[in-house]
Enzyme design. Structure first.
Site, PDB file in Angstrom:
ATOM      1  N   HIS A 244      36.520 -13.509 -59.335  1.00  0.00           N
ATOM      2  CA  HIS A 244      36.874 -14.187 -60.399  1.00  0.00           C
ATOM      3  C   HIS A 244      35.560 -14.904 -61.162  1.00  0.00           C
ATOM      4  CE1 HIS A 244      41.109 -13.804 -60.875  1.00  0.00           C
ATOM      5  NE2 HIS A 244      41.278 -14.138 -59.730  1.00  0.00           N
ATOM      6  N   CYS A 300      34.680 -11.803 -64.852  1.00  0.00           N
ATOM      7  CA  CYS A 300      34.816 -12.125 -66.153  1.00  0.00           C
ATOM      8  C   CYS A 300      33.803 -13.106 -66.652  1.00  0.00           C
ATOM      9  CB  CYS A 300      36.279 -12.932 -66.514  1.00  0.00           C
ATOM     10  SG  CYS A 300      37.738 -11.854 -66.025  1.00  0.00           S
TER      11      CYS A 300
END
Length: 454
Positions: A244, A300
């Site tokens: 993440h 991301c």
């Protein structure tokens, strides 16, 4: 006192493994814009298995000085793969007409493509496109630039070390399914195609039985320090992160968009995230000229997670310079001249703007040293721009990060490409399945027509 082999626990000085963080409540995701890997949870899920190689990723040497209380012991490693392993066999089958690597490690004085180092060879690839040789020595902007400013490319003929981080966030609400697979795929790729050795790799995954190989914030930062410790010119370092990523409010004014990029360790709920400024200070700033760090971030908002100031488009020109990082230095004008081959214009633009802004070359030089430009050879391939999310993909029934898959696929299809060719190849691979746009960034202006090595 040693930390011991995987499964034997900590010795004194190692601290204690954090318990799994509480479930994500969903409120932590406000900057994730969906986060990495919010695909159909029923499709291609990765069911973690116990690591097959218990010694995988063990430290074989002392960590940096501040961690001398303990060190990782090296476990048993699987047989070493040569350049002619499974990937090499696939290359020979699929790469008719492309330059191929030799079947074994290159002899001393030769690069991985079989050319003498420093021979000045140039090749033609993908039509009439000329791939430039890797220059040696310090690369200066030219006469008139702030005294002492320069950088040095690495020919990647020295020692190789790699740090691979894969976090699936097992048991958490935002669980991913491809990140642990990414580390396995990338490690095999490095061993079989680029001469990396397993004993010179550290692999952190959240299915590891050794607490020291869990991707906690403390372990990640310690491993990053190990990666860069003692690096010498022409060494080749490799950093891979799959997990993440997100954004948080910028506090030091170095981000154009007002946000710092961050990565989330497995214990982020209790230990917090890791900000791009800290990553840059840990793995970029300590490097001396001529040390290569190749980084891949499959997360991301990862476009500038290393805080590198030069970002290149598929046409090979600087696309999105981080003006806040280089404001007033005259470097951007100089880089424009560099890209056009105008050495004189490069020097004059750099010197005149810097002199006007700061009153002289020495002051400009001191200011330049405090920017994110680095004399080392740092290259990053990221899986998305800062305003994009990355895809958690299912490729050939195996969950994997889209960027990791595209990078490996593009190089296996043609191992001899320039930087701009490889960037286009990665985008071409991604476009067959995804909308995200990877990008290339660097710590100094680069000749994007130069041969990519790592």
């Amino acid at each position: 006192m040693s930390y011991g082999y995987p499964g034997q626990g900590y010795g004194p000085g190692g601290g204690h493994h954090q318990p799994p963080p509480p479930q994500w409540d969903g409120q932590q995701q406000h900057h994730h814009q969906g986060g990495y890997g919010y695909s159909n949870p029923g499709q291609g899920q990765y069911n973690p298995q116990p690591p097959q190689d218990q010694g995988y990723g063990g430290y074989h040497q002392q960590p940096p000085q501040q961690y001398q209380q303990g060190s990782y012991n090296q476990g048993q490693y699987p047989p070493q793969g040569g350049y002619g392993g499974p990937y090499g066999q696939q290359q020979q089958h699929h790469q008719q007409g492309h330059s191929q690597r030799p079947p074994g490690p290159p002899p001393d004085g030769y690069d991985i493509y079989g050319y003498p180092i420093g021979s000045g060879h140039q090749t033609r690839n993908q039509g009439s496109h000329e791939i430039h040789e890797i220059p040696s020595g310090t690369q200066q902007f030219g006469h008139g630039a702030p005294e002492g400013y320069g950088f040095q490319y690495s020919n990647c003929s020295g020692r190789r070390k790699a740090l691979l981080i894969g976090i699936n966030y097992l048991g958490q609400d935002a669980e991913l399914h491809g990140c642990i697979n990414d580390t396995k795929n990338v490690s095999a790729f490095l061993v079989e195609n680029y001469g990396y050795k397993r004993e010179d790799m550290v692999i952190l995954t959240d299915d590891a039985t050794n607490p020291l190989l869990q991707p906690t914030k403390e372990n990640i930062l310690r491993a990053m320090q190990w990666l860069v410790a003692g690096a010498q010119p022409n060494d080749a370092l490799f950093l891979h992160y799959s997990g993440h990523g997100g954004q948080t409010k910028d506090t030091d004014g170095d981000e154009d968009d007002g946000y710092d990029e961050v990565i989330y360790p497995v214990d982020f709920k209790t230990a917090g995230h890791i900000v791009d400024d800290q990553i840059h200070d840990t793995v970029v700033k300590p490097l001396q000229p001529g040390v290569r760090l190749t980084a891949i971030f499959d997360s991301c908002h990862s476009g500038s997670v290393l805080d590198l100031p030069y970002i290149y488009s598929t046409k090979g020109v600087i696309k999105e310079p981080n003006l806040a990082k280089e404001a007033g230095q005259g470097l951007l004008a100089a880089v424009g001249s560099y890209a056009r081959g105008d050495i004189g214009g490069m020097a004059s633009s750099l010197f005149s703007v810097a002199k006007t802004a700061f009153g002289g070359g020495n002051e400009a030089y001191e200011r330049t040293k405090r920017t994110k430009t680095s004399p080392a050879d740092v290259i990053m391939w990221s899986g998305s721009k800062d305003d994009q999310t990355s895809a958690d993909a299912t490729i050939a029934s195996q969950a994997t990060g889209a960027m990791s898959w595209a990078f490996i696929t593009a190089i296996k299809a043609n191992p001899k490409q320039s930087y701009v060719q490889l960037l286009n190849s990665i985008r071409d691979v991604l476009e067959t399945k995804y909308t995200q746009k990877p990008q290339l960034s660097s710590s100094h202006p680069i000749d994007v027509d130069m041969l990519f090595v790592m």
